[in-house]
Design a protein around this motif. Structure first.
Motif, PDB file in Angstrom:
ATOM      1  N   GLY A   1       0.392  -1.336  -0.106  1.00  0.00           N
ATOM      2  CA  GLY A   1      -0.073   0.379   0.182  1.00  0.00           C
ATOM      3  C   GLY A   1       0.841   0.614   0.032  1.00  0.00           C
ATOM      4  O   GLY A   1       0.592   2.266  -0.433  1.00  0.00           O
TER       5      GLY A   1
ATOM      6  N   GLN B   1       1.975   1.812  -3.818  1.00  0.00           N
ATOM      7  CA  GLN B   1       0.852   2.764  -4.394  1.00  0.00           C
ATOM      8  C   GLN B   1       0.715   3.801  -3.962  1.00  0.00           C
ATOM      9  O   GLN B   1       1.057   5.260  -4.833  1.00  0.00           O
ATOM     10  CB  GLN B   1      -0.411   1.622  -3.756  1.00  0.00           C
ATOM     11  CG  GLN B   1      -0.332  -0.176  -4.108  1.00  0.00           C
ATOM     12  CD  GLN B   1      -0.161  -0.141  -5.472  1.00  0.00           C
ATOM     13  OE1 GLN B   1      -0.887   1.028  -6.759  1.00  0.00           O
ATOM     14  NE2 GLN B   1      -0.822  -1.557  -6.357  1.00  0.00           N
TER      15      GLN B   1
ATOM     16  N   ALA C   1      -6.469   6.292  -4.281  1.00  0.00           N
ATOM     17  CA  ALA C   1      -7.118   5.200  -4.303  1.00  0.00           C
ATOM     18  C   ALA C   1      -6.474   3.187  -3.353  1.00  0.00           C
ATOM     19  O   ALA C   1      -7.764   3.289  -2.911  1.00  0.00           O
ATOM     20  CB  ALA C   1      -8.181   5.318  -4.829  1.00  0.00           C
ATOM     21  N   GLU C   2      -5.782   3.025  -4.209  1.00  0.00           N
ATOM     22  CA  GLU C   2      -5.688   1.819  -4.171  1.00  0.00           C
ATOM     23  C   GLU C   2      -4.545   1.810  -3.070  1.00  0.00           C
ATOM     24  O   GLU C   2      -5.249   1.100  -2.050  1.00  0.00           O
ATOM     25  CB  GLU C   2      -4.631   1.711  -5.422  1.00  0.00           C
ATOM     26  CG  GLU C   2      -4.230   0.211  -5.551  1.00  0.00           C
ATOM     27  CD  GLU C   2      -5.318  -1.219  -4.901  1.00  0.00           C
ATOM     28  OE1 GLU C   2      -4.995  -2.127  -5.128  1.00  0.00           O
ATOM     29  OE2 GLU C   2      -5.474  -1.228  -4.844  1.00  0.00           O
TER      30      GLU C   2
ATOM     31  N   HIS D   1      -5.059   3.571  -0.276  1.00  0.00           N
ATOM     32  CA  HIS D   1      -6.404   3.330   0.541  1.00  0.00           C
ATOM     33  C   HIS D   1      -6.789   2.368   0.795  1.00  0.00           C
ATOM     34  O   HIS D   1      -7.333   1.251   1.990  1.00  0.00           O
ATOM     35  CB  HIS D   1      -6.602   4.544   1.254  1.00  0.00           C
ATOM     36  CG  HIS D   1      -6.253   5.617   1.219  1.00  0.00           C
ATOM     37  ND1 HIS D   1      -6.521   6.812  -0.276  1.00  0.00           N
ATOM     38  CD2 HIS D   1      -5.585   6.047   2.146  1.00  0.00           C
ATOM     39  CE1 HIS D   1      -5.548   7.582   0.694  1.00  0.00           C
ATOM     40  NE2 HIS D   1      -5.629   7.433   2.443  1.00  0.00           N
ATOM     41  N   ARG D   2      -7.180   0.999  -0.116  1.00  0.00           N
ATOM     42  CA  ARG D   2      -8.398  -0.001  -0.734  1.00  0.00           C
ATOM     43  C   ARG D   2      -7.123  -0.845   0.901  1.00  0.00           C
ATOM     44  O   ARG D   2      -8.075  -1.680   1.281  1.00  0.00           O
ATOM     45  CB  ARG D   2      -8.475   0.057  -1.697  1.00  0.00           C
ATOM     46  CG  ARG D   2      -9.024  -1.202  -1.955  1.00  0.00           C
ATOM     47  CD  ARG D   2      -9.096  -2.144  -3.251  1.00  0.00           C
ATOM     48  NE  ARG D   2      -7.925  -2.456  -3.486  1.00  0.00           N
ATOM     49  CZ  ARG D   2      -7.579  -3.841  -2.928  1.00  0.00           C
ATOM     50  NH1 ARG D   2      -8.054  -4.386  -2.551  1.00  0.00           N
ATOM     51  NH2 ARG D   2      -6.245  -3.588  -3.805  1.00  0.00           N
ATOM     52  N   VAL D   3      -5.665  -0.846  -0.028  1.00  0.00           N
ATOM     53  CA  VAL D   3      -5.165  -1.756   1.083  1.00  0.00           C
ATOM     54  C   VAL D   3      -4.521  -1.500   2.411  1.00  0.00           C
ATOM     55  O   VAL D   3      -5.079  -3.009   2.603  1.00  0.00           O
ATOM     56  CB  VAL D   3      -3.697  -2.020  -0.029  1.00  0.00           C
ATOM     57  CG1 VAL D   3      -2.880  -2.936   0.508  1.00  0.00           C
ATOM     58  CG2 VAL D   3      -4.324  -2.023  -1.830  1.00  0.00           C
ATOM     59  N   TRP D   4      -4.743  -0.337   2.844  1.00  0.00           N
ATOM     60  CA  TRP D   4      -4.592  -0.040   3.877  1.00  0.00           C
ATOM     61  C   TRP D   4      -5.357   0.047   4.724  1.00  0.00           C
ATOM     62  O   TRP D   4      -6.010  -0.996   5.826  1.00  0.00           O
ATOM     63  CB  TRP D   4      -4.353   1.043   4.520  1.00  0.00           C
ATOM     64  CG  TRP D   4      -2.335   1.595   4.049  1.00  0.00           C
ATOM     65  CD1 TRP D   4      -1.422   0.338   3.813  1.00  0.00           C
ATOM     66  CD2 TRP D   4      -2.124   2.353   3.568  1.00  0.00           C
ATOM     67  NE1 TRP D   4      -0.520   2.121   3.118  1.00  0.00           N
ATOM     68  CE2 TRP D   4      -0.850   2.319   3.131  1.00  0.00           C
ATOM     69  CE3 TRP D   4      -2.669   4.445   3.116  1.00  0.00           C
ATOM     70  CZ2 TRP D   4      -0.297   3.683   2.454  1.00  0.00           C
ATOM     71  CZ3 TRP D   4      -1.868   5.300   2.260  1.00  0.00           C
ATOM     72  CH2 TRP D   4      -0.179   4.721   2.286  1.00  0.00           C
ATOM     73  N   ARG D   5      -7.261  -0.415   4.660  1.00  0.00           N
ATOM     74  CA  ARG D   5      -8.345  -0.408   5.394  1.00  0.00           C
ATOM     75  C   ARG D   5      -8.074  -1.754   5.009  1.00  0.00           C
ATOM     76  O   ARG D   5      -8.387  -2.764   6.615  1.00  0.00           O
ATOM     77  CB  ARG D   5      -9.147  -0.010   4.349  1.00  0.00           C
ATOM     78  CG  ARG D   5      -9.919   0.869   4.325  1.00  0.00           C
ATOM     79  CD  ARG D   5     -10.821   2.079   4.081  1.00  0.00           C
ATOM     80  NE  ARG D   5     -11.171   1.375   2.909  1.00  0.00           N
ATOM     81  CZ  ARG D   5     -10.749   2.173   1.657  1.00  0.00           C
ATOM     82  NH1 ARG D   5     -10.199   3.573   2.233  1.00  0.00           N
ATOM     83  NH2 ARG D   5     -10.876   2.302   0.711  1.00  0.00           N
ATOM     84  N   GLN D   6      -8.057  -2.729   4.220  1.00  0.00           N
ATOM     85  CA  GLN D   6      -7.443  -4.183   3.638  1.00  0.00           C
ATOM     86  C   GLN D   6      -6.868  -5.002   4.511  1.00  0.00           C
ATOM     87  O   GLN D   6      -6.895  -5.643   5.856  1.00  0.00           O
ATOM     88  CB  GLN D   6      -7.063  -4.945   2.853  1.00  0.00           C
ATOM     89  CG  GLN D   6      -7.553  -6.412   2.572  1.00  0.00           C
ATOM     90  CD  GLN D   6      -6.952  -7.117   1.644  1.00  0.00           C
ATOM     91  OE1 GLN D   6      -6.673  -5.878   0.118  1.00  0.00           O
ATOM     92  NE2 GLN D   6      -6.810  -8.019   1.058  1.00  0.00           N
TER      93      GLN D   6
END
Length: 136
Positions: free
Chosen positions: A100, A103, A110-111, A113-118
């Motif tokens: 992340g 990225q 956006a990618e 943040h998606r990875v960090w949320r995961q």
């Protein structure tokens, strides 16, 4: 492995890259390319490549190409760790966090943040909400 990280943290990314690449190649020969330690070295090498790309006076396109190569290496490390250790293993989540960060370096916010949320969700499930790593 630790020497490569120390060199990277000391602002010597070219030396870190050389050390990590040599260690990675040796581990692949001795233990196989999917051994968790070889995957950790791959993960650290991706970070060293990104550090080197940012620290040299390369053109913007060369820097971008180096960062993209780092992201691909980090992605391979994440996928390998998830296969070998499982999706919720701490080392898999650590690799995902670093992926992340790379990225974000590329401006793919956006990618990232998606990875960090995961990653955060995985840490909360595996370590708990109050664990120092989850809180950090």
């Amino acid at each position: 492995c630790n020497l490569g990280l120390a060199l990277r943290n000391a602002g010597r990314p070219a030396e870190a890259e050389a050390e990590l690449r040599a260690t990675w190649q040796a581990l692949q020969r001795v233990m196989g390319p999917r051994h968790p330690l070889a995957l950790t070295i791959m993960q650290n090498l991706s970070l060293a490549l990104a550090s080197r790309a940012k620290s040299t006076g390369q053109s913007k396109s060369s820097c971008l190409a180096a960062l993209q190569a780092a992201v691909l290496l980090a992605q391979e490390a994440v996928q390998g760790k998830q296969r070998m250790l499982g999706f919720e293993h701490f080392e898999s989540l650590e690799a995902l966090r670093d992926f992340g960060a790379l990225q974000a370096e590329l401006g793919r916010n956006a990618e990232a943040h998606r990875v960090w949320r995961q990653t955060l969700a995985g840490l909360q499930r595996s370590l708990g909400f109050q664990h120092p790593t989850t809180l950090a």
